[in-house]
Design an enzyme around this catalytic site. Structure first.
Site, short mmCIF file in Angstrom:
data_model
loop_
_atom_site.label_atom_id
_atom_site.label_comp_id
_atom_site.label_asym_id
_atom_site.label_seq_id
_atom_site.Cartn_x
_atom_site.Cartn_y
_atom_site.Cartn_z
N HIS A 1 67.61 -26.59 -33.79
CA HIS A 1 67.34 -26.22 -35.18
C HIS A 1 66.47 -27.25 -35.91
CE1 HIS A 1 70.87 -23.12 -35.30
NE2 HIS A 1 70.03 -22.94 -34.31
N ASP B 1 67.54 -17.21 -29.56
CA ASP B 1 67.83 -18.30 -30.50
C ASP B 1 66.57 -19.11 -30.75
OD1 ASP B 1 67.53 -20.11 -28.35
OD2 ASP B 1 69.68 -20.32 -28.01
O1 T3D Z 1 71.86 -24.87 -24.91
C1 T3D Z 1 71.52 -24.30 -25.90
O2 T3D Z 1 71.33 -24.94 -26.97
C2 T3D Z 1 71.23 -22.84 -25.83
C3 T3D Z 1 69.83 -22.59 -25.78
C4 T3D Z 1 69.38 -21.59 -24.97
C5 T3D Z 1 67.96 -21.32 -25.02
C6 T3D Z 1 67.39 -20.76 -23.76
O3 T3D Z 1 66.23 -21.07 -23.56
S1 T3D Z 1 68.27 -19.73 -22.74
C7 T3D Z 1 67.05 -19.24 -21.54
C8 T3D Z 1 66.83 -20.29 -20.47
N1 T3D Z 1 65.74 -19.95 -19.60
C9 T3D Z 1 65.81 -19.01 -18.63
O4 T3D Z 1 66.80 -18.36 -18.46
C10 T3D Z 1 64.59 -18.87 -17.74
C11 T3D Z 1 64.94 -19.25 -16.31
N2 T3D Z 1 63.78 -19.25 -15.48
C12 T3D Z 1 63.21 -18.13 -15.01
O5 T3D Z 1 63.63 -17.02 -15.28
C13 T3D Z 1 62.02 -18.29 -14.12
O6 T3D Z 1 62.02 -19.58 -13.61
C14 T3D Z 1 60.68 -18.04 -14.86
C15 T3D Z 1 60.56 -16.55 -15.20
C16 T3D Z 1 60.59 -18.87 -16.14
C17 T3D Z 1 59.50 -18.44 -13.94
O7 T3D Z 1 59.67 -17.82 -12.68
P1 T3D Z 1 58.79 -18.33 -11.44
O8 T3D Z 1 59.11 -17.40 -10.32
O9 T3D Z 1 57.38 -18.48 -11.84
O10 T3D Z 1 59.33 -19.82 -11.12
P2 T3D Z 1 60.71 -20.22 -10.41
O11 T3D Z 1 60.51 -20.34 -8.95
O12 T3D Z 1 61.83 -19.38 -10.91
O13 T3D Z 1 60.93 -21.70 -11.05
C18 T3D Z 1 60.25 -22.83 -10.57
C19 T3D Z 1 61.21 -23.98 -10.56
O14 T3D Z 1 61.62 -24.24 -11.90
C20 T3D Z 1 62.50 -23.66 -9.79
O15 T3D Z 1 62.96 -24.86 -9.20
P3 T3D Z 1 62.87 -25.07 -7.58
O16 T3D Z 1 63.56 -23.91 -6.96
O17 T3D Z 1 61.39 -25.08 -7.30
O18 T3D Z 1 63.53 -26.39 -7.36
C21 T3D Z 1 63.46 -23.25 -10.88
O19 T3D Z 1 64.81 -23.46 -10.54
C22 T3D Z 1 63.04 -24.19 -11.99
N3 T3D Z 1 63.39 -23.64 -13.30
C23 T3D Z 1 62.84 -22.57 -13.91
N4 T3D Z 1 63.41 -22.36 -15.08
C24 T3D Z 1 64.34 -23.32 -15.24
C25 T3D Z 1 64.34 -24.14 -14.10
N5 T3D Z 1 65.17 -25.17 -13.97
C26 T3D Z 1 66.03 -25.39 -14.99
N6 T3D Z 1 66.08 -24.66 -16.10
C27 T3D Z 1 65.26 -23.61 -16.28
N7 T3D Z 1 65.30 -22.92 -17.42
#
Ligand code: T3D
Length: 261
Positions: free
Chosen positions: A88, A143
């Site tokens: 925030h 959020d």
């Molecule tokens: O805590 C609070 O205050 C609450 C706040 C919440 C706010 C939020 O933002 S909630 C939403 C959080 N974000 C997500 O849920 C998105 C998660 N990520 C994805 O869905 C996908 O990674 C993407 C669509 C963004 C991209 O997909 P892609 O296929 O291009 O990449 P990938 O292979 O999934 O990711 C690459 C790497 O980044 C991978 O690591 P690795 O396997 O190479 O070691 C993946 O785990 C890492 N990564 C991606 N997003 C996140 C992440 N690591 C940690 N946190 C992430 N959000």
């Protein structure tokens, strides 16, 4: 503050703040969120800085909250306290910054990473940028200002579609929907965004600060109140040296030089 998770540099009046955890697509952890807040404060206080670019290193803009923080074994995580402490103040400070901000969206922007792009005044996206309101995919709700900015930018129906499905929106669709201002080829992203940022940095800083507040005010107030607010700002703008000097420069057929006075 020495930054570990972001880069910060200033050139030609433009501060560039780059999130720098490319191996996670710039997932937002507490360190990065604190550093982003500090960097915005720094840009706000610097007289040299007259525009700000927010971007990400590597192939992502930001993947949102670092999901590792949700993998807790013991005490449940206090998500409300976390939003209050980190998100925030950051979103509010960015929204209230009296200088133009541009999100230079170099790749995927997900969850709160997308919120960060939305709170900026303008968005320049590369043709490989993608946007997702990823929250619902992990059973959460929008959020960090997404539910405020998104319907204002793309309308109620599209905002609901994005937030309820978590669909991925590509750069071309984002442009059609008004989610971004411009889409440029990836190779030209830095050049084009920097050009726009310098143009803004060379603009009339006091007027730009007021324009930002005036447009936000107009969205939330009726016409008669907005007319009054416009008048107040116009009186202030007309009293600036920048305005006087720019009118003289017009008749001398010279470009104006705005000094923020
Ligand atoms: O805590 C609070 O205050 C609450 C706040 C919440 C706010 C939020 O933002 S909630 C939403 C959080 N974000 C997500 O849920 C998105 C998660 N990520 C994805 O869905 C996908 O990674 C993407 C669509 C963004 C991209 O997909 P892609 O296929 O291009 O990449 P990938 O292979 O999934 O990711 C690459 C790497 O980044 C991978 O690591 P690795 O396997 O190479 O070691 C993946 O785990 C890492 N990564 C991606 N997003 C996140 C992440 N690591 C940690 N946190 C992430 N959000």
């Amino acid at each position: 503050m020495v930054y570990q998770s972001i880069n910060y540099f200033v050139e030609r009046g433009v501060a560039t703040i780059a999130m720098n955890r490319p191996e996670t697509l710039n997932a937002l952890n507490d360190d990065m969120l604190s550093e982003l807040y500090d960097a915005i404060k720094r840009a706000e206080r610097s007289r040299e800085v007259r525009a700000v670019i927010l971007t990400g290193q590597g192939r992502g803009f930001s993947s949102g909250q670092d999901l590792k923080s949700f993998q807790h074994a013991g005490e449940p995580r206090d998500i409300g306290a976390h939003l209050d402490q980190f998100y925030h103040p950051l979103i509010q400070r960015l929204a209230e910054l009296d200088k133009p901000t541009i999100a230079m969206v170099n790749g995927v922007a997900a969850g709160a990473g997308m919120s960060l792009a939305l709170v900026c005044d303008l968005r320049v996206a590369s043709d490989s940028a993608r946007f997702t309101q990823a929250f619902v995919r992990i059973g959460l709700v929008p959020d960090s200002g997404s539910s405020y900015f998104l319907p204002r930018l793309i309308g109620y129906a599209r905002a609901l579609e994005m937030t309820m499905t978590g669909m991925m929106v590509d750069a071309v669709t984002a442009l059609q929907w008004g989610l971004v201002n411009r889409v440029v080829p990836q190779d030209h992203l830095v050049e084009e965004t920097t050009r726009l940022a310098i143009e803004l940095a060379e603009g009339a800083p006091l007027a730009l600060g007021m324009i930002k507040r005036e447009i936000a005010y107009g969205l939330a107030h009726p016409l008669h109140e907005t007319l009054e607010r416009e008048k107040d700002f116009q009186i202030q703008a007309a009293e600036t040296d920048d305005h006087q000097q720019a009118v003289q420069a017009f008749f001398l057929k010279k470009p104006p030089v705005f000094e923020g006075r």
